[in-house]
Design an enzyme around this catalytic site. Structure first.
Site, PDB file in Angstrom:
ATOM      1  CB  ALA A 154      -0.914   0.036   1.700  1.00 20.52           C
ATOM      2  CD  GLN A 188       3.264   6.288   4.275  1.00 25.04           C
ATOM      3  OE1 GLN A 188       4.260   5.698   5.195  1.00 25.04           O
ATOM      4  NE2 GLN A 188       3.375   8.187   3.894  1.00 25.04           N
ATOM      5  CB  SER A 189       3.585  -0.460   1.870  1.00 21.90           C
ATOM      6  OG  SER A 189       4.518  -1.792   2.245  1.00 21.90           O
ATOM      7  CG  ASN A 190       5.505  -0.066   8.107  1.00 22.52           C
ATOM      8  OD1 ASN A 190       5.328   0.993   7.964  1.00 22.52           O
ATOM      9  ND2 ASN A 190       4.270  -0.219   8.687  1.00 22.52           N
ATOM     10  CB  CYS A 231       7.655  -0.939  -0.473  1.00 24.86           C
ATOM     11  SG  CYS A 231       6.027  -1.488  -1.261  1.00 24.86           S
TER      12      CYS A 231
END
Ligand SMILES: *Cc1c(COP(=O)(O)O)cnc(C)c1O
Length: 346
Positions: free
Chosen positions: A80, A82-84, A86
């Site tokens: 998504a 704000q992906s942690n 990624c």
């Protein structure tokens, strides 16, 4: 159970702390029936390695090792806005001298902003090679396969890390966590009655469950859904736990009743704030100086607080909260977590 036969990179120095939270426990008791609540312990997986920790680090130790064994030069993953996950995958790629490419799903239309703070800022600072933004409902695997095909056309080799790093290989990270916890329970002389963990793409919940079963740790695990109610979440967790157990060669069928989760606290929608999340983020910050995040751990802790308020835990029961990280996205939600924005009460 022997994990040493699986290739693994090391991104953390030693075990993460297992600690009692005295101030938070006292504050929580005031919200509980008769002023009596459970004792809250925390597993600080927000302090794992990579930038700056969180549950994805454990999964990536095994996933990056697998990518390297296959001769990959690029990690491809999805998440998504704000992906942690990624961000952690990018960190792992940097450490291993690989490149990294993302496919970002706009689960909330128009929500991806390349200039946003939090994790999006870190994507740019750490130098992601490319970001493909796709609308909600896109088949993410197909989208990542397209990126892999583009790389292949350039004579390069991509390795697809599934969303959240949740497959059998990634789940091994939380088998390792189960073993780490077992050792800490023994060394610190702590008997935990219940574990509370976030349940999203399910590698954490499912991997931990497989690890508990494989190591004969008989503590119930309570998942708090971050995007689904139990009817949809539990089958995912069960499937993940079974896949991990199979990879480990445990030769067991994961009992369906070992999978338990609660929904509700993720509402109104994945990643969209609610008032219970704000209360939880503020409460832990102001009693223990520990930072939760708005998308995951704030809602997961809201679930723990909500269950305690209803008298779900016995007084003085020892409840262990697994802190799965996520604090960088706090900065993309500053007015919200300060309580300056109107939002759904839940
Ligand atoms: C990804 C994530 C979770 C959920 O873990 P899954 O293994 O996807 O279920 C929980 N907390 C944080 C901070 C995360 O980034």
């Amino acid at each position: 159970m022997d994990l040493s036969r699986f290739p693994r990179r090391r991104y953390s120095v030693g075990p993460t702390p297992l600690e009692f939270l005295p101030n938070f426990t006292r504050a929580l008791a005031e919200l509980c029936p008769d002023g009596q609540g459970p004792q809250i312990w925390i597993k600080r997986d927000d302090m794992l390695g990579l930038t700056p920790g969180g549950n994805k680090t454990r999964k990536l130790e095994f996933l990056a090792a697998d990518a390297m064994a296959q001769g990959a030069d690029t990690l491809i993953t999805c998440g998504a806005p704000q992906s942690n996950h990624c961000r952690a995958t990018l960190s792992s790629a940097i450490k291993e001298n690989m490149k990294c490419r993302f496919v970002i799903e706009e689960r909330v239309p128009g929500s991806y902003n390349a200039d946003a703070s939090g994790n999006n800022f870190l994507f740019r600072l750490m130098g992601v090679e490319s970001i493909t933004v796709v609308p909600a409902g896109t088949n993410m695997l197909v989208a990542m396969q397209q990126v892999a095909a583009e790389l292949a056309a350039l004579g390069r080799k991509g390795y697809i890390v599934p969303g959240g790093g949740s497959n059998a290989v990634g789940g091994l990270g939380y088998v390792a966590c189960a073993q780490e916890l077992q050792q800490q329970f023994f060394e610190q002389g702590v008997q935990i009655d219940k574990v509370v963990v976030g349940s999203g793409s399910s590698g954490t919940h499912g991997g931990l469950l497989a690890g508990f079963l494989g190591n004969n740790i008989q503590i119930p695990i309570i998942g708090i859904g971050v995007s689904r109610d139990p009817v949809d979440q539990d089958p995912l967790v069960h499937k993940e736990a079974q896949a991990v157990a199979d990879l480990l060669g445990l030769n067991m069928t994961v009992p369906r009743e070992a999978v338990l989760s609660f929904g509700d606290w993720w509402r109104p929608k994945y990643s969209v704030p609610n008032a219970a999340m704000v209360e939880a983020v503020q409460m832990l910050a102001r009693t223990e100086a520990i930072l939760l995040d708005p998308v995951y751990t704030g809602k997961i802790m809201a679930g723990l607080i909500g269950l305690a308020r209803k008298g779900y835990f016995k007084p003085d029961e020892k409840v262990l909260f697994i802190h799965t990280g996520g604090a960088p996205s706090l900065h993309a939600f500053e007015p919200v977590v300060l309580g300056l924005t109107e939002m759904p009460a839940l």
